[in-house]
Design an enzyme around this catalytic site. Structure first.
Site, PDB file in Angstrom:
ATOM      1  N   ASP A 192       0.871  -1.150   0.000  1.00 34.41           N
ATOM      2  CA  ASP A 192       0.000   0.000   0.000  1.00 34.41           C
ATOM      3  C   ASP A 192       0.915   1.209   0.000  1.00 34.41           C
ATOM      4  O   ASP A 192       1.904   1.243   0.733  1.00 34.41           O
ATOM      5  CB  ASP A 192      -0.855  -0.026   1.274  1.00 34.41           C
ATOM      6  CG  ASP A 192      -1.819   1.132   1.315  1.00 34.41           C
ATOM      7  OD1 ASP A 192      -2.382   1.449   0.258  1.00 34.41           O
ATOM      8  OD2 ASP A 192      -1.999   1.693   2.395  1.00 34.41           O
ATOM      9  N   GLU A 276      -3.380  -1.695  -4.573  1.00 31.92           N
ATOM     10  CA  GLU A 276      -4.634  -1.011  -4.867  1.00 31.92           C
ATOM     11  C   GLU A 276      -4.423  -0.029  -6.006  1.00 31.92           C
ATOM     12  O   GLU A 276      -3.456   0.721  -6.014  1.00 31.92           O
ATOM     13  CB  GLU A 276      -5.059  -0.264  -3.602  1.00 31.92           C
ATOM     14  CG  GLU A 276      -6.352   0.452  -3.711  1.00 31.92           C
ATOM     15  CD  GLU A 276      -6.638   1.200  -2.420  1.00 31.92           C
ATOM     16  OE1 GLU A 276      -6.592   2.440  -2.438  1.00 31.92           O
ATOM     17  OE2 GLU A 276      -6.884   0.552  -1.396  1.00 31.92           O
ATOM     18  N   ASP A 356      -2.151   3.150   7.042  1.00 30.40           N
ATOM     19  CA  ASP A 356      -1.584   2.400   5.916  1.00 30.40           C
ATOM     20  C   ASP A 356      -1.649   0.901   6.181  1.00 30.40           C
ATOM     21  O   ASP A 356      -1.912   0.105   5.286  1.00 30.40           O
ATOM     22  CB  ASP A 356      -0.129   2.809   5.665  1.00 30.40           C
ATOM     23  CG  ASP A 356      -0.019   4.267   5.241  1.00 30.40           C
ATOM     24  OD1 ASP A 356      -1.048   4.828   4.823  1.00 30.40           O
ATOM     25  OD2 ASP A 356       1.088   4.830   5.336  1.00 30.40           O
TER      26      ASP A 356
END
Ligand SMILES: [Zn+2]
Length: 382
Positions: A192, A276, A356
């Protein structure tokens, strides 16, 4: 896992050592490509403003023979190289139309100045450009020596010449490059993009940004100030400009090395890595964050990671950003928080961890769900 038959795409880059005459020849090709881009852009603009029509690639490509008849200089450039220039322009326009359709602020494509476009491409290996050991043969610019420090594997497809601050490079994109699988570890993770760090893994482990970019930034600013101080058109200014370009190139190289090292390590440790998809529209609105994204070169890193994984027989998956940062990784409740809130604290289940880290756990779960329901595609539900 049936990786034996897998093949990947890979680009090999080598420094070129042109003689002064050859350097001039390739610089001329680059110059012609830039002017063609400019001319074709002007033509599209005029057609649009005066007649309300959109010219497409085929229209402009069909005009190339006429252009060559009118300006014999273009005859010195391989015709497929010119076609690539027009295709690049077509792509720019398609992106422009897409932005218009989404009713975003759409800037009309602009002319790329001398510094923006520094490469040209032969789209079909063997047609205008071939490699022969340590020699790159260009049909219209001669035989140029190149460094051949690592051998090419697979089938060469395209040949791109690029001018960088310290000279010319050739990049050969190859298909069907044999995969050299790395041993499976049974581990999976996701990454991420962090704000405090370059990235965060699902286990909470951060990957920190190297500090050299910040250090180099001060040096860059000094170089830029020196350029600004010196008189336009002067020899001393030209020298300062060269130094500035070199500083930029140095940083870009360092950053790429960092990305390569991180990607190599991730691929070694994990069989499967999920990330993502970035919501760039939201990101860019926040300028501070946008700058950081740029700095981190996140998308460059992901590209490298994807290629490295493919050539090691590992897997990289993109997960659609379905509130991964808002949703609680512990209970699934929505915990709304602005970009500045860095801590995820859930009232429902008491989960408390870094934002995060929470997002990373969510992405990992989404990737696992996608894999267990392969028929359902990539659309993760909210
Ligand atoms: Zn919760």
């Amino acid at each position: 896992m049936g990786m034996e038959a897998q093949r990947a795409r890979k680009t090999y880059k080598y420094p070129l050592y042109p003689t002064p005459t050859q350097a001039q020849a390739v610089e001329t090709v680059l110059w012609r490509c830039r002017t063609l881009y400019h001319v074709a852009l002007e033509e599209r603009k005029t057609a649009r403003e005066r007649c309300g029509v959109s010219l497409n690639y085929y229209h402009q490509a069909n005009e190339l023979p006429d252009l060559k008849a009118a300006c014999p200089d273009y005859g010195e450039v391989h015709s497929q190289v010119l076609q690539v220039v027009l295709r690049r322009l077509e792509k720019t326009f398609q992106a422009f139309f897409r932005r218009m359709q989404r009713a975003e602020k759409a800037g009309f494509p602009r002319f790329k100045g001398g510094n923006r476009s520094r490469s040209f491409t032969y789209p079909h290996y063997g047609n205008g450009a071939t490699l022969d050991g340590g020699i790159l043969t260009l049909s219209k610019s001669g035989r140029i020596a190149r460094k051949a420090h690592r051998p090419i594997e697979g089938t060469p497809k395209t040949v791109t010449l690029r001018q960088e601050a310290d000279g010319w490079y050739v990049a050969i994109s190859c298909a069907d490059v044999p995969v050299h699988p790395l041993p499976c570890t049974g581990q999976e993770t996701d990454i991420d993009m962090g704000r405090a760090s370059f990235a965060t893994l699902a286990n909470g482990q951060p990957i920190y940004n190297p500090s050299y970019y910040r250090k180099a930034e001060a040096y860059l600013r000094r170089c830029a100030r020196r350029v600004a101080r010196r008189k336009k058109g002067s020899h001393r200014r030209a020298k300062a400009v060269k130094l500035l370009a070199k500083a930029h190139q140095h940083i870009a190289n360092q950053r790429r090395d960092f990305h390569h090292r991180q990607a190599a390590q991730l691929v070694r440790v994990y069989d499967s890595i999920a990330y993502e998809a970035l919501q760039t529209a939201t990101m860019v609105r926040n300028h501070q964050l946008a700058k950081r994204i740029q700095e981190a070169g996140w998308s460059q890193c992901l590209t490298i990671l994807t290629f490295k994984a493919a050539s090691a027989g590992k897997r990289v998956e993109v997960v659609s950003p379905a509130y991964t940062s808002q949703r609680c990784s512990g209970c699934g409740a929505m915990v709304h928080k602005g970009l500045s809130v860095r801590w995820h604290a859930c009232q429902e289940c008491g989960t408390s961890l870094h934002r995060d880290h929470n997002a990373a756990l969510n992405i990992l779960r989404l990737a696992q769900q996608l894999r267990s329901r392969p028929g359902e595609g990539r659309q993760a539900s909210t």
